[in-house]
Design a protein around this motif. Structure first.
Motif, PDB file in Angstrom:
ATOM      1  N   LEU A 132     -56.873  20.515 -14.288  1.00  0.00           N
ATOM      2  CA  LEU A 132     -56.942  21.346 -15.569  1.00  0.00           C
ATOM      3  C   LEU A 132     -57.079  22.726 -15.215  1.00  0.00           C
ATOM      4  N   CYS A 133     -57.317  23.311 -14.091  1.00  0.00           N
ATOM      5  CA  CYS A 133     -57.496  24.788 -13.788  1.00  0.00           C
ATOM      6  C   CYS A 133     -56.319  25.480 -14.118  1.00  0.00           C
ATOM      7  N   THR A 134     -54.845  24.826 -14.122  1.00  0.00           N
ATOM      8  CA  THR A 134     -53.608  25.819 -14.484  1.00  0.00           C
ATOM      9  C   THR A 134     -53.328  25.665 -15.882  1.00  0.00           C
ATOM     10  N   LEU A 135     -53.972  24.701 -16.521  1.00  0.00           N
ATOM     11  CA  LEU A 135     -53.335  24.396 -18.093  1.00  0.00           C
ATOM     12  C   LEU A 135     -53.796  25.506 -18.952  1.00  0.00           C
ATOM     13  N   PRO A 136     -53.349  25.676 -20.145  1.00  0.00           N
ATOM     14  CA  PRO A 136     -53.892  26.554 -21.235  1.00  0.00           C
ATOM     15  C   PRO A 136     -55.121  25.848 -21.955  1.00  0.00           C
ATOM     16  N   PHE A 137     -56.200  26.494 -22.169  1.00  0.00           N
ATOM     17  CA  PHE A 137     -57.335  26.022 -22.916  1.00  0.00           C
ATOM     18  C   PHE A 137     -57.368  26.782 -24.242  1.00  0.00           C
ATOM     19  N   LEU A 138     -57.671  25.821 -25.085  1.00  0.00           N
ATOM     20  CA  LEU A 138     -58.423  26.153 -26.441  1.00  0.00           C
ATOM     21  C   LEU A 138     -59.614  25.867 -26.577  1.00  0.00           C
ATOM     22  N   ILE A 139     -60.745  26.922 -26.647  1.00  0.00           N
ATOM     23  CA  ILE A 139     -62.183  26.604 -26.650  1.00  0.00           C
ATOM     24  C   ILE A 139     -62.573  26.798 -28.330  1.00  0.00           C
ATOM     25  N   LEU A 140     -63.197  25.868 -28.948  1.00  0.00           N
ATOM     26  CA  LEU A 140     -63.260  26.129 -30.233  1.00  0.00           C
ATOM     27  C   LEU A 140     -64.839  26.148 -30.378  1.00  0.00           C
ATOM     28  N   ALA A 141     -65.294  27.143 -30.820  1.00  0.00           N
ATOM     29  CA  ALA A 141     -66.776  27.235 -31.075  1.00  0.00           C
ATOM     30  C   ALA A 141     -67.183  26.762 -32.465  1.00  0.00           C
ATOM     31  N   ASN A 142     -67.460  25.306 -32.822  1.00  0.00           N
ATOM     32  CA  ASN A 142     -67.585  24.671 -34.074  1.00  0.00           C
ATOM     33  C   ASN A 142     -68.794  25.022 -34.721  1.00  0.00           C
ATOM     34  N   HIS A 143     -68.785  24.624 -35.961  1.00  0.00           N
ATOM     35  CA  HIS A 143     -70.130  25.018 -36.600  1.00  0.00           C
ATOM     36  C   HIS A 143     -70.554  26.464 -36.525  1.00  0.00           C
ATOM     37  N   GLN A 144     -69.683  27.312 -36.450  1.00  0.00           N
ATOM     38  CA  GLN A 144     -69.769  28.816 -36.084  1.00  0.00           C
ATOM     39  C   GLN A 144     -70.815  29.428 -37.031  1.00  0.00           C
ATOM     40  N   ASP A 145     -71.934  29.585 -36.421  1.00  0.00           N
ATOM     41  CA  ASP A 145     -72.890  30.682 -36.822  1.00  0.00           C
ATOM     42  C   ASP A 145     -73.164  31.776 -35.915  1.00  0.00           C
ATOM     43  N   LYS A 146     -72.577  31.560 -34.813  1.00  0.00           N
ATOM     44  CA  LYS A 146     -72.752  32.757 -33.661  1.00  0.00           C
ATOM     45  C   LYS A 146     -71.351  33.423 -33.635  1.00  0.00           C
ATOM     46  N   PRO A 147     -71.108  34.559 -33.500  1.00  0.00           N
ATOM     47  CA  PRO A 147     -69.687  35.266 -33.177  1.00  0.00           C
ATOM     48  C   PRO A 147     -69.134  34.819 -31.932  1.00  0.00           C
ATOM     49  N   ALA A 148     -68.002  34.515 -32.194  1.00  0.00           N
ATOM     50  CA  ALA A 148     -67.134  34.163 -30.892  1.00  0.00           C
ATOM     51  C   ALA A 148     -67.600  35.044 -29.641  1.00  0.00           C
ATOM     52  N   LEU A 149     -67.628  36.226 -29.884  1.00  0.00           N
ATOM     53  CA  LEU A 149     -67.838  37.280 -28.818  1.00  0.00           C
ATOM     54  C   LEU A 149     -69.147  36.884 -27.997  1.00  0.00           C
ATOM     55  N   GLN A 150     -70.103  36.594 -28.905  1.00  0.00           N
ATOM     56  CA  GLN A 150     -71.406  36.160 -28.260  1.00  0.00           C
ATOM     57  C   GLN A 150     -71.270  34.952 -27.428  1.00  0.00           C
ATOM     58  N   ILE A 151     -70.400  33.936 -27.958  1.00  0.00           N
ATOM     59  CA  ILE A 151     -69.911  32.735 -27.063  1.00  0.00           C
ATOM     60  C   ILE A 151     -69.599  33.273 -25.935  1.00  0.00           C
ATOM     61  N   LYS A 152     -68.619  33.910 -25.913  1.00  0.00           N
ATOM     62  CA  LYS A 152     -67.859  34.264 -24.747  1.00  0.00           C
ATOM     63  C   LYS A 152     -68.705  34.826 -23.695  1.00  0.00           C
ATOM     64  N   LYS A 153     -69.479  35.879 -23.917  1.00  0.00           N
ATOM     65  CA  LYS A 153     -70.607  36.246 -23.323  1.00  0.00           C
ATOM     66  C   LYS A 153     -71.606  35.330 -22.591  1.00  0.00           C
ATOM     67  N   TYR A 154     -72.106  34.399 -23.516  1.00  0.00           N
ATOM     68  CA  TYR A 154     -73.039  33.477 -23.272  1.00  0.00           C
ATOM     69  C   TYR A 154     -72.597  32.440 -22.082  1.00  0.00           C
ATOM     70  N   PHE A 155     -71.187  32.038 -22.356  1.00  0.00           N
ATOM     71  CA  PHE A 155     -70.724  30.996 -21.606  1.00  0.00           C
ATOM     72  C   PHE A 155     -70.201  31.694 -20.252  1.00  0.00           C
ATOM     73  N   GLU A 156     -70.126  33.094 -20.117  1.00  0.00           N
ATOM     74  CA  GLU A 156     -69.821  33.677 -18.885  1.00  0.00           C
ATOM     75  C   GLU A 156     -68.349  33.249 -18.777  1.00  0.00           C
ATOM     76  N   LEU A 157     -67.354  33.463 -19.733  1.00  0.00           N
ATOM     77  CA  LEU A 157     -65.975  33.151 -19.544  1.00  0.00           C
ATOM     78  C   LEU A 157     -65.245  34.190 -18.974  1.00  0.00           C
TER      79      LEU A 157
END
Length: 200
Positions: A132-157
């Motif tokens: 999977l590591c070379t494939l494009p990823f779509l990461i969906l933060a569902n039930h969104q009540d946290k900004p996606a930016l925080q998710i990116k930081k929290y998940f250390e992406l």
């Protein structure tokens, strides 16, 4: 009949013939490209509901899915989505990765810290998996009540996904237009002619 009138009639006949060919002899539209993608995430993240809504299906009485395949239509492509669920069979997910051209990872951004930690571990594992590591990823933060930016930081992406093709978007089944836009971005990555899809 004057030459001028004959010429005008001839031009009219040519115009009518051209219109007739355009309307009646037009071939079928070119087939939409199809892409095989895998959809993963913890139980309860909302994978089944999102895919069902995209297919125009009812989401009443939705139950967690162990495995399903859906052909999700879009104007410019069809995504053949293998949905893998049930936390107790995660160790078998990789058996279904072969042939995938993209990855959809759905996480419940409103879940407990413990579940978010588990989701982060699964996402990190997927981003580093050899199939999977070379494939494009779509990461969906569902039930969104946290900004996606925080998710990116929290998940250390940022450090983990650097150099990869990935999209992070917040979403909810109450705003399917936004979800469709996110899938449209994934299709854009899949259509990228510069990088051949990985087929390991």
């Amino acid at each position: 009949m004057s030459e001028h009138m004959q010429l005008s009639l001839a031009l009219c006949r040519i115009g009518l013939y051209t219109c007739f060919r355009a309307l009646c002899c037009k071939g079928p539209p070119p087939p939409r490209p199809e892409y095989d993608v895998v959809c993963i995430g913890l139980t309860g993240a909302g994978k089944t509901s999102l895919l069902s809504r995209l297919c125009g299906e009812s989401t009443d009485n939705i139950v967690p899915t162990t495995f399903s395949i859906k052909a999700v239509p879009f104007p410019n492509a069809i995504l053949n989505v293998k949905e893998l669920g049930a936390d107790n069979i995660k160790k078998y997910w990789s058996r279904y990765y072969q042939g995938s051209q993209g990855v959809i990872f759905v996480l419940d951004s409103a879940s407990s810290d413990e579940d978010l930690e588990s989701a982060r571990n699964e996402l990190h594992s997927a981003l580093q998996h050899p199939q999977l590591c070379t494939l494009p990823f779509l990461i969906l933060a569902n039930h969104q009540d946290k900004p996606a930016l925080q998710i990116k930081k929290y998940f250390e992406l940022e450090p983990l996904a650097r150099g990869k093709r990935w999209i992070l978007e917040g979403c909810t089944v109450d705003n399917m237009e936004s979800v469709k836009e996110s899938f449209g971005q994934l299709i854009g990555l899949l259509e990228d002619k510069e990088t051949e899809p990985a087929r390991i």
